[in-house]
Design a protein around this motif. Structure first.
Motif, short mmCIF file in Angstrom:
data_model
loop_
_atom_site.label_atom_id
_atom_site.label_comp_id
_atom_site.label_asym_id
_atom_site.label_seq_id
_atom_site.Cartn_x
_atom_site.Cartn_y
_atom_site.Cartn_z
N GLU A 163 0.79 -1.22 0.00
CA GLU A 163 0.00 0.00 0.00
C GLU A 163 0.83 1.27 0.00
OE1 GLU A 163 -3.13 0.01 2.79
OE2 GLU A 163 -3.47 -2.13 2.69
N GLY A 164 2.14 1.16 0.16
CA GLY A 164 2.99 2.34 0.08
C GLY A 164 2.94 3.25 1.28
N CYS A 165 2.40 2.79 2.40
CA CYS A 165 2.35 3.63 3.60
C CYS A 165 3.16 2.99 4.71
CB CYS A 165 0.90 3.84 4.05
SG CYS A 165 0.00 2.33 4.34
N ARG A 166 3.44 3.76 5.74
CA ARG A 166 4.24 3.28 6.87
C ARG A 166 3.45 3.47 8.17
NH1 ARG A 166 9.53 2.47 5.41
NH2 ARG A 166 10.17 3.40 3.43
N VAL A 167 3.65 2.57 9.09
CA VAL A 167 2.96 2.63 10.38
C VAL A 167 3.60 3.72 11.23
CG1 VAL A 167 2.37 1.37 12.48
CG2 VAL A 167 2.36 0.19 10.27
N ARG A 168 2.77 4.59 11.78
CA ARG A 168 3.25 5.62 12.69
C ARG A 168 2.81 5.35 14.13
NH1 ARG A 168 6.71 6.40 9.84
NH2 ARG A 168 7.07 8.16 8.43
N LYS A 169 1.58 4.90 14.33
CA LYS A 169 1.06 4.59 15.66
C LYS A 169 0.29 3.29 15.59
CE LYS A 169 2.15 8.73 17.44
NZ LYS A 169 2.89 9.04 18.66
N VAL A 170 0.37 2.50 16.65
CA VAL A 170 -0.40 1.25 16.69
C VAL A 170 -0.78 0.98 18.14
CG1 VAL A 170 1.69 -0.18 16.88
CG2 VAL A 170 -0.44 -1.18 16.01
N MET A 171 -2.00 0.46 18.33
CA MET A 171 -2.47 0.13 19.68
C MET A 171 -3.58 -0.89 19.58
SD MET A 171 -3.77 2.63 22.73
CE MET A 171 -4.25 1.96 24.33
N VAL A 172 -3.66 -1.78 20.57
CA VAL A 172 -4.77 -2.72 20.66
C VAL A 172 -5.97 -1.97 21.22
CG1 VAL A 172 -5.62 -4.83 21.72
CG2 VAL A 172 -3.24 -4.68 21.00
N ALA A 173 -7.11 -2.11 20.54
CA ALA A 173 -8.35 -1.47 21.00
C ALA A 173 -9.45 -2.52 21.07
CB ALA A 173 -8.75 -0.34 20.05
N ASN A 174 -10.33 -2.34 22.03
CA ASN A 174 -11.46 -3.26 22.20
C ASN A 174 -12.70 -2.63 21.58
OD1 ASN A 174 -13.96 -4.15 24.08
ND2 ASN A 174 -12.47 -5.81 23.91
N PHE A 175 -13.33 -3.35 20.64
CA PHE A 175 -14.50 -2.85 19.95
C PHE A 175 -15.71 -3.68 20.34
CE2 PHE A 175 -10.96 -1.52 17.33
CZ PHE A 175 -11.29 -0.22 17.00
N GLY A 176 -16.74 -3.01 20.87
CA GLY A 176 -17.97 -3.69 21.25
C GLY A 176 -19.06 -3.45 20.23
N SER A 177 -19.96 -4.41 20.12
CA SER A 177 -21.05 -4.29 19.16
C SER A 177 -22.10 -3.32 19.68
CB SER A 177 -21.68 -5.67 18.91
OG SER A 177 -22.88 -5.55 18.16
N CYS A 178 -22.65 -2.50 18.78
CA CYS A 178 -23.71 -1.57 19.18
C CYS A 178 -25.05 -2.27 19.27
CB CYS A 178 -23.78 -0.41 18.18
SG CYS A 178 -24.20 -0.89 16.51
N LYS A 179 -25.13 -3.52 18.77
CA LYS A 179 -26.39 -4.26 18.79
C LYS A 179 -26.54 -5.14 20.02
CE LYS A 179 -27.85 -2.83 14.74
NZ LYS A 179 -27.79 -3.67 13.55
N THR A 180 -25.45 -5.62 20.56
CA THR A 180 -25.51 -6.51 21.72
C THR A 180 -24.33 -6.26 22.63
OG1 THR A 180 -25.46 -8.82 22.43
CG2 THR A 180 -24.35 -8.30 20.36
#
Length: 960
Positions: A840-857
């Motif tokens: 993709e020609g891009c470089r990583v600048r920041k990275v972090m583990v994030a927790n994503f919850g469902s808006c339905k349940t």
């Protein structure tokens, strides 16, 4: 062929992604960049601020915010609310007028631009004929009076902006009754001020720049009184009963004029130069406020003696024998006074002064003795000292939260207890689901703790590291101390202070453990401070330790700044976070990475020379590791050194091209005669130059050399309890990643709790991984047997996380700037990788583990990687299979400082600086969304002037 087959479309996963991920820019925290105009509606109790970029922002009670943006992006010069309406008019520097309204739309109220208008003169007239200099919204709510540079006043109908040409007030008509000798001496010139009579809406006061003031009868279209001033006029202000008005002038004087019912030539009642007799700066704005006790408040901007105080930005408040000149550290844009707006009230009785300076908002309590400042709940001056780093901590335990607030309240004893006076509207947003902290490190060695739970970013507590060190400024100095006979009576107000005593004090890394209350901060001169929270003031000695990261290697000489000198003996600290140990890195280079493990009582730190581990319980250095490459001389120059070699960077670029050319010849087998080789080389040089001009997505990736500068720069540090030696026993470990693509792993032997004080912590290097492409390592993560990231220290002990799975095999995820790679542990064999830059020609600048919850349940959530690239886009990548889930454009790729300042939160939100003083908040999650929701009462004035309220209109603020 399998690698070329695209995976099938999974509708279930696509539906789940819609329930998990959604990108929104929700709110801007901080102080508007480059403010240019201020307005206030006593009817709505709302304040408006305009900026040089064409933005307009409305603020009321905490949580009540609106934002609009002019399409032209021109500077907002003036803001005027229409009396008794939910409308306002803005004047831009291109001479255009814009009408904005708070209107109901689909059950919500929004700030919308309704009309725009540019005043045009007759054909052939100069631009000054219609250049607007003063705006007066009439109390009839139907007319707008526009004063111009030519001296003419045009009347415009609202909301259509239709010019009523028959009601234009020309300068010729004004001059008809002015004495002839005055006309000969002075022309009207531009209209400086327009003020409506407070008791008679059929009369307006017109002030011209040369000093002429006229009371104009709108009904009969004629001048009733002329007031002949001898000095250049700056502004006008009516007294409440309409019997007098005040004019302020360029020479630093103000004059009080009577308005009689007969036609006699008025003479000034008094003419004062508050800070004379020497030449003074202009008084650009003035208020005269009446009170019940008979002593008026006279409040004016400027007027300071030019010779001694010409560079000061001041507003003076005079009340009887009390007089204070409030001294601001940045230019005053405008100010207003909050006073009784009831038409039946006999006196003004001012309660607060609101000052918009170029770098902060200051509110002064005029009711309390001493006129203290009011602590603002929003519009915080984030950049009171330049922000150097940020750190976000989610879900703060209540006990720690209360202790931080308690420490901050002891710092705010000098602030007024007055409720926030700008309280229009009501915040109806649900209470934040958790308590979040945003910590900002600053250039002056301070760390500020902000309540980032909701819409308003509110300062809770400020920590200073300066007391540990010897600097040129004594922290006990009081800049506001004045002698009794000091004149002018200046008093410094506000928090903006861009000057740092020593740039080495700057905070570069912050790490807070929310469970133990331990805090580690690291700075520009290699200083690492470990602190703990204390509810009381204390005086104690800060222990010192040195970490020689070069390990006495010969041939190295540090060319950068010296370390900070420390105070000897006990140091007194305020309640809050108090340092108990200082680790000084040698050489004293910028600390580039920091990690704290409060359960093991260990802190790890890294610089451009190496990294070390310190036991802050025993106050003992465990080990240091030098990562400096023999050829890496730039790492020894330091960030404050100007010895940056352009030649060296160019040389390295051409070396890469040469190496790439050699490797391409080897791939071709090295066959061919000399002419073919020369032709191939020439073609390669041409292709290489073309490649330099290609877009980033077309750039090819070449392996880096170990000789490249800053390869020993430690980018990331990570503690983990995992399998490092064999698959049967897990142990504490420390991982470090460098700029040269090297990962070091150390086994740690941490004694059990009963022997922790007596036995030393031991460390032994167990692994060293060298990534083939040698790209900088920006993140390291260990996944347990369930492919779940390991919990934070003490998180399991506080029953806030499940215990990690130690039965299945663990995996190591190494994130470099160019790719993601998963290794099995303990063998460290490659299992999976995702090439980002090559594809993709891009470089990583920041990275972090994030927790994503469902808006339905509430039953489903997952951990993913939130990744920010150098192109400013955000990618969400699944764990542990490293599949790209979705991509969002977030920050302009040209905004390098914005990308560098970005910080992710644990639950899929983020912050980045859109200016030195503003954070843009964004959300990647459908479930965790912080945005303004408010109700604004829509007052209405009936024919008998009684005020009542319409039903509230719910407002989900959206950017225009």
């Amino acid at each position: 062929m399998r690698r070329f087959l695209r995976p099938g479309h999974d509708p279930v996963r696509e539906r789940l992604k819609r329930d998990l991920f959604q990108f929104n820019k929700t709110v801007e925290h901080g102080f508007p960049h480059q403010p240019s105009a201020l307005g206030y509606s006593s009817f709505l109790r709302l304040m408006a601020i305009g900026t040089r970029s064409g933005a307009i922002k409305l603020y009321g009670a905490p949580g009540v915010e609106f934002m609009g943006l002019h399409e032209e992006n021109n500077t907002v010069m003036q803001i005027h609310f229409i009396p008794d309406q939910c409308q306002l008019v803005t004047l831009l520097d291109d001479n255009s007028l814009h009408l904005w309204s708070l209107k109901q739309h689909s059950g919500a109220s929004e700030l919308q631009e309704e009309h725009r208008f540019t005043l045009k003169g007759p054909p052939g007239s100069p631009p000054s004929a219609t250049q607007i200099t003063a705006v007066l919204p009439h109390s009839s709510r139907e007319l707008l009076y526009l004063g111009t540079e030519s001296g003419n006043i045009f009347v415009v109908e609202l909301p259509s902006f239709r010019v009523l040409e028959d009601r234009t007030i020309t300068s010729e008509a004004v001059l008809q009754r002015v004495p002839e000798d005055y006309c000969n001496r002075r022309l009207c010139e531009l209209v400086e001020a327009l003020r409506e009579h407070p008791k008679n809406p059929e009369q307006i006061l017109i002030g011209y720049s040369r000093g002429l003031i006229v009371l104009w009868d709108l009904q009969n279209n004629k001048a009733t009184h002329h007031f002949l001033g001898s000095q250049q006029l700056e502004n006008l202000y009516w007294q409440r009963d309409g019997s007098k008005f005040i004019s302020c002038h360029y020479d630093g004087s103000y004059t009080q004029w009577p308005v009689s019912s007969d036609n006699r030539q008025p003479e000034p009642l008094e003419n004062l130069v508050p800070y004379g007799p020497f030449p003074c700066k202009a008084i650009s704005k003035i208020y005269w406020q009446t009170t019940k006790n008979g002593l008026p408040y006279v409040i004016f901007q400027g007027g300071m003696p030019r010779a001694s105080y010409g560079d000061r930005h001041s507003i003076s408040v005079v009340h009887g024998s009390q007089q204070t000149a409030f001294d601001f550290t940045s230019r005053v844009i405008d100010f207003f006074i909050i006073f009784s707006s009831e038409p039946t009230a006999e006196f003004d009785d001012p309660s607060a002064m609101v000052v918009l300076a170029e770098e902060e908002l200051v509110v002064i309590d005029l009711k309390t003795a001493g006129w203290p400042a009011v602590h603002p709940p929003y519009l915080a001056s984030l950049h009171c000292s330049a922000i150097t780093c940020s750190h976000h901590v989610s879900n703060i335990p209540l006990k720690l939260w209360e202790r931080i607030i308690s420490a901050g309240s002891k710092q705010n004893i000098h602030y007024s207890n007055m409720p926030w006076p700008i309280d229009g509207g009501s915040n109806i947003a649900p209470d934040p689901p958790q308590r979040d902290l945003l910590l900002t490190g600053h250039e002056d060695g301070t760390v500020r703790f902000w309540d980032a739970s909701g819409v308003c970013l509110h300062l809770l507590y400020k920590l200073s590291t300066v007391r540990v060190f010897l600097t040129d400024a004594d922290p006990n100095d009081n800049m506001n101390t004045l002698g009794e006979d000091e004149w002018p009576p200046l008093r410094k107000v506000g928090t903006f202070d861009p000057y740092s005593d020593d740039p080495r004090l700057g905070i570069q890394k912050i790490y807070l453990c929310k469970y133990s209350g331990y805090l580690a901060v690291a700075g520009t001169a290699g200083q690492v401070l470990v602190m703990e929270l204390n509810d009381e003031d204390a005086e104690h000695v800060v222990d010192h330790a040195e970490a020689d990261l070069l390990q006495d290697q010969e041939g190295y000489r540090w060319k950068g700044h010296e370390k900070l000198k420390t105070r000897e003996g006990p140091v007194r600290f305020e309640a809050g976070f108090q340092p108990f140990v200082l680790v000084q890195c040698q050489p004293p280079a910028v600390v580039t990475s920091l990690a704290l493990h409060s359960e093991w009582k260990l802190v790890a730190f890294g610089t451009s020379h190496g990294f070390g581990l310190f036991d802050h319980q025993q106050k003992r250095l465990v080990f240091v590791k030098c990562t400096l490459h023999p050829s890496d001389q730039l790492a020894l120059e330091g960030p404050l050194s100007r010895v940056k070699s352009l030649k060296k960077s160019l040389r390295q670029s051409f070396r890469r091209i040469r190496r790439s050319r050699v490797s391409s010849r080897k791939r071709r087998g090295g066959s061919g005669n000399a002419s073919e080789v020369q032709e191939a080389n020439a073609k390669f040089d041409q292709d290489a130059l073309q490649e330099m001009e290609l877009a980033p997505v077309q750039r090819k990736i070449e392996a880096r050399s170990a000789e490249d500068s800053f390869t020993g720069f430690v980018r990331t540090l990570y503690f983990a309890d995992t399998f490092l030696r064999d698959s049967s026993r897990h142990c504490p470990s420390l991982w470090a990643g460098t700029n040269g693509g090297t990962v070091y792993a150390f086994c740690l032997r941490v004694p059990p709790a009963e022997r922790r004080v007596d036995e030393p912590v031991r460390a032994e290097q167990a692994k060293e991984i060298q990534l083939m492409h040698r790209a900088p390592v920006v993140g390291i993560l260990v996944l347990d047997g369930r492919s779940t990231p390991l919990p934070e220290p003490l998180e399991v002990a506080h029953d806030l996380s499940k215990s990690p799975d130690m039965q299945g095999s663990h995996q190591l995820l190494v994130v470099s700037e160019e790719q993601f790679k998963v290794f099995t542990l303990p063998k460290v064999s490659s299992k999976l990788k995702l090439k980002l830059t090559a594809l993709e020609g891009c470089r990583v600048r920041k990275v972090m583990v994030a927790n994503f919850g469902s808006c339905k349940t509430d039953d489903y959530s997952e951990n993913d990687l939130a990744v920010l690239t150098n192109l400013g886009d955000i990618q969400i990548i699944s764990l542990p299979f490293l599949k790209l889930q979705i991509r969002y454009p977030c920050i302009r790729k040209e905004d390098v400082s914005g990308i560098a300042s970005c910080v992710f939160t644990k639950y899929g939100q983020g912050f980045y600086l859109i200016s030195p003083s503003e954070f843009e908040r964004f959300s990647l999650s459908t479930k965790w969304l912080v945005e303004p929701r408010c109700v604004v009462d829509m007052p209405e004035v009936t024919s008998n002037n009684d005020v009542h309220n319409k039903s509230g209109v719910e407002n989900a603020v959206r950017k225009s």
